[in-house]
Scaffold this active site. Structure first.
Site, short mmCIF file in Angstrom:
data_model
loop_
_atom_site.label_atom_id
_atom_site.label_comp_id
_atom_site.label_asym_id
_atom_site.label_seq_id
_atom_site.Cartn_x
_atom_site.Cartn_y
_atom_site.Cartn_z
N ALA A 36 0.84 -1.21 0.00
CA ALA A 36 0.00 0.00 0.00
C ALA A 36 0.87 1.25 0.00
CB ALA A 36 -0.92 0.00 1.22
N ASP A 39 2.30 1.68 -3.40
CA ASP A 39 1.29 2.22 -4.31
C ASP A 39 1.10 3.72 -4.11
OD1 ASP A 39 0.93 -0.26 -5.34
OD2 ASP A 39 -0.89 -0.70 -4.20
N LEU A 85 21.69 -25.68 -23.34
CA LEU A 85 22.53 -26.46 -22.44
C LEU A 85 22.39 -27.94 -22.75
CD1 LEU A 85 21.51 -24.74 -19.08
CD2 LEU A 85 23.74 -24.57 -20.17
N LYS A 117 17.68 -24.43 -12.40
CA LYS A 117 17.31 -24.24 -13.80
C LYS A 117 15.85 -23.81 -13.80
CE LYS A 117 17.64 -26.11 -18.41
NZ LYS A 117 16.32 -25.84 -18.94
N ARG A 138 14.73 -15.31 -27.11
CA ARG A 138 15.83 -16.07 -27.63
C ARG A 138 15.61 -16.46 -29.10
NH1 ARG A 138 17.29 -22.08 -25.57
NH2 ARG A 138 18.23 -22.66 -27.52
N GLU A 175 16.09 -15.47 -17.28
CA GLU A 175 14.83 -16.15 -17.52
C GLU A 175 13.66 -15.33 -16.98
OE1 GLU A 175 15.52 -19.02 -19.06
OE2 GLU A 175 13.86 -20.42 -18.76
N CYS A 410 -29.36 -32.59 -11.65
CA CYS A 410 -28.40 -32.47 -10.54
C CYS A 410 -28.20 -33.85 -9.90
CB CYS A 410 -28.93 -31.48 -9.51
SG CYS A 410 -28.00 -31.48 -7.97
N CYS A 434 -32.15 -28.25 -2.92
CA CYS A 434 -31.03 -29.18 -3.10
C CYS A 434 -30.21 -29.32 -1.82
CB CYS A 434 -30.14 -28.68 -4.24
SG CYS A 434 -28.70 -29.69 -4.51
#
Ligand code: IVH
Length: 675
Positions: A36, A39, A85, A117, A138, A175, A410, A434
């Site tokens: 907060a 922000d 790799l 990795k 890439r 990455e 149902c 139900c």
């Protein structure tokens, strides 16, 4: 008008502060302020920049989002190719890698820089004199896509490097990933919106970065970790990979905190084991660990074979995915009446846990996967995430399997099911009847804004239902003092109180009663609008879908829900019994549209109001009989102008259409009792 010096200073200070907090959060992982507070800083900067646009610079933290969508990505040539790799899937293969490297170098032992990795997508970030000038994927390793505008939206990626001493040209490689939590949230949201579901965080990261509209990228929870360099010019760097990573971290580039330096292949294997144990608890997915010869002179000596370095190895983990068979598809009914299909699987071990079922979410998901009972499927489980069916192994499908469809009755109560138009979820229509929905329907019925039965909370409802005393809301009104006193934590006094509350609740209003019924998609506002429009419950119950859709803000989904609800005999019976028990309300005389105070008047809204949302303002005007239009013309009677109005305010000025500011608008609403 020139910008006061103190404003310039404040803007500079805010930018520094925001960047500092980005660094604490993304690089050091030690935030010092709350989201907060962060922000607030951002908002203050945005406001100052809006007021003094001449202060906006392209690398201001406010400018991460803002580039316009493109038609296609440009191409970027990687001067230093982005290679891949070699993989090892066993300790033996890793030992062999180390043996060959030592043999070529003629040394006894190698120091390895070891890192997780990451399972995301590789990007190149080009910094010129410390400024981020280009981001690229890439691609095929030699040519990638220009995703500069997209990478700029990722807060973990610094727009300029901290400190000093960076080479004039510095290409950082690493990455872009999506955290497990971000992935789950994104997919839940996509599912809700009926949009594309991503099979795993890697696909989600790739799909989010490769967006022609950078705003989409900005809305996705992406982050970044560096793992190496590409082109470097005009500066010197340390002579070990690990030291370069330390340097990057000082310059404000996030580097994985799990990175270490270990001695020899034994160190590597121990690290592999330790990370595999830690894998589940990491906030992002990793699919193995990477070993890199730490000394750069040794790396140079080892060189490359084909498209992979001889100085690095990816030692993979066992996959998070397994193949198994769908034995059955069960359908569960939730408390809201939503039907959820669940695949029952032949038990299979994935990452140390036995998986025997996976959610299929809804009919769309079943259709998308085309999964059928008897199919072989790829199941994926990562961390605490619910197991997911990634795909069907079609080649293993034998014979003819039946397509699966959610039932039209149902499975719990036998009421018809329905799927509101535009929604992904199928519901049971047995709302008040139900058993699966019983407790929730009762809680809602009794809640403060519905029938307001004080003292009838969750625990009491649980007891009443579990003891078989109450099955639907109408049963509440025939409860006796004796029955209540027999319950846990219920003395004669509380029993009397509850009975008095029940008695009091019988005198209610039509909007409250409608809301209390818990019709899917009918919230308080819709209940109010419906009550005012139809005036009586009978009129509403006999309205057709077309008649329902004539009510402001009742779309096809809401109209279908209402029709389906009243079409059920069980629901009508409960309503009849409630009225027989004495539940009553005064009817409302519906106003003819032409009698409403703002009938025949056209309004246009522009800018933000502080006291209500634009939708609420539109709703209030409609209730008073006004028409709300999207554009200003000579026929417009009033334009309501909020904060930061758009071009509509200008147009109104040109045409001489009267304008109301927020105060005047509220006064008008107040005069007609709409606020
Ligand atoms: S080093 C010369 N380190 O794996 C290769 N790569 O198969 C330099 N990756 O394209 C790559 N985590 O996307 C390196 N810690 C890490 C990595 C990593 C993930 C990915 C990267 C690369 C692929 C190679």
């Amino acid at each position: 008008m020139s910008v006061p010096a103190e404003i310039r200073r404040r803007v500079e200070a805010l930018r520094k502060e925001i960047e500092h907090h980005n660094y604490l959060y993304y690089v050091l992982d030690q935030p010092e302020i709350s989201d907060a507070e962060y922000d607030r800083l951002m908002r203050e900067l945005q406001e100052l920049e809006a007021k003094y646009p001449e202060l906006v610079t392209p690398d201001s933290p406010t400018q991460r989002v803002g580039a316009a969508p493109r038609k296609e990505f440009g191409e970027v040539r990687h001067e230093v190719p982005m290679l891949s790799l070699n993989n090892a899937f066993s300790d033996e293969e890793a030992i062999e890698f180390d043996r060959r490297a030592r043999e070529i170098l003629g040394v006894e032992i190698i120091d390895y820089a070891v890192e997780p990795k990451l399972d995301g997508l590789a990007v190149s970030l080009m910094y010129q004199h410390g400024r981020l000038v280009q981001g690229a994927t890439r691609g095929d390793g030699y040519t990638g896509e220009d995703v500069t505008a997209n990478v700029r939206t990722i807060k973990a990626i610094p727009l300029h490097l901290r400190g000093s001493g960076w080479p004039a040209t510095l290409e950082v490689r690493g990455e872009v990933i999506m955290t497990k939590e971000g992935f789950e949230k994104l997919n839940a949201e996509q599912r809700r919106k009926g949009e594309k579901i991503f099979a795993n965080p890697r696909n989600a990261a790739a799909g989010s970065l490769r967006q022609l509209d950078p705003k989409v990228t900005a809305s996705r929870p992406l982050t970044f970790f560096a793992y190496g360099l590409g082109k470097v010019e005009g500066g010197t760097l340390p002579d070990r990979h690990s030291h370069i990573m330390d340097r990057l971290r000082e310059w404000g580039v996030p580097v994985n905190r799990e990175a270490r330096v270990v001695e020899g292949i034994e160190g590597c294997l121990a690290y592999h084991k330790a990370m595999q144990e830690k894998r589940e608890s990491l906030p992002y997915e990793i699919d193995g660990v990477v070993y890199k010869v730490d000394r750069l002179d040794w790396q140079a000596k080892l060189g490359y074979v084909a498209r992979a370095p001889r100085w690095a190895l990816a030692h993979k983990f066992p996959a998070h995915e397994e193949i198994t068979r769908v034995i059955d598809i069960e359908v569960q009914v939730g408390r809201t009446g939503a039907l959820t299909p669940v695949a029952k699987l032949e038990p299979v071990r994935i990452g140390g846990v036995t998986v025997s079922s996976a959610s299929l979410f809804n009919q769309d998901e079943i259709d998308r996967l085309d999964v059928r009972i008897g199919d072989w499927v790829v199941v994926r489980r990562a961390g605490d995430v619910i197991p997911q069916i990634v795909s069907v192994v079609k080649s293993r499908r034998k014979g003819r399997l039946k397509k699966f469809r959610l039932p039209d009755k149902c499975p719990v109560c036998g009421s018809p099911t329905y799927r509101p138009p535009g929604e992904a979820v199928t519901y049971c229509t047995g709302g008040l009847y139900c058993p699966a929905q019983r407790k929730r329907a009762l809680e809602h019925f009794a809640s403060r804004r519905a029938m307001d039965i004080e003292g009838l909370g969750t625990k009491l409802i649980d007891q009443l239902v579990d003891k078989g005393l109450v099955r639907d809301p109408a049963d509440l009104y025939s409860l006796t003092r004796e029955q209540l006193i027999g319950l846990e934590r219920m003395g004669p006094k509380s029993a009397d109180n509850l009975l008095a509350q029940l008695e009091k609740s019988k005198s209610t209003s039509l909007p409250r009663f409608l809301y209390a019924l818990g019709i899917h998609d009918v919230g308080e506002v819709t209940a109010q609008t419906l009550a005012e429009h139809f005036g009586s419950l009978e009129a509403l119950m006999s309205a057709s879908e077309e008649e329902l859709m004539a009510v402001p803000d009742v779309g096809p989904a809401v109209a279908t829900s209402i029709r389906q609800f009243f079409a059920q005999k069980h629901n009508r019976d409960v309503i009849r019994r409630l009225r027989e028990a004495g539940v009553h309300w005064p009817d409302i005389t519906p106003k003819k549209p032409e009698e409403l105070p703002l009938a025949g008047k056209t309004f246009v809204l522009t800018g933000a109001l502080s006291s209500m949302t634009r939708d609420e303002a539109r709703e209030k005007l409609r209730q008073l009989g006004a028409r709300v239009s999207g554009s200003v013309s000579r026929k417009t009677d009033y334009v309501v102008v909020g904060e930061d109005p758009g071009s509509k305010a200008e147009r109104a000025r040109e045409l001489g259409v009267p304008m109301l500011d927020e105060a005047a608008f509220l006064k008008l609403l107040r005069e007609h009792g709409a606020v």
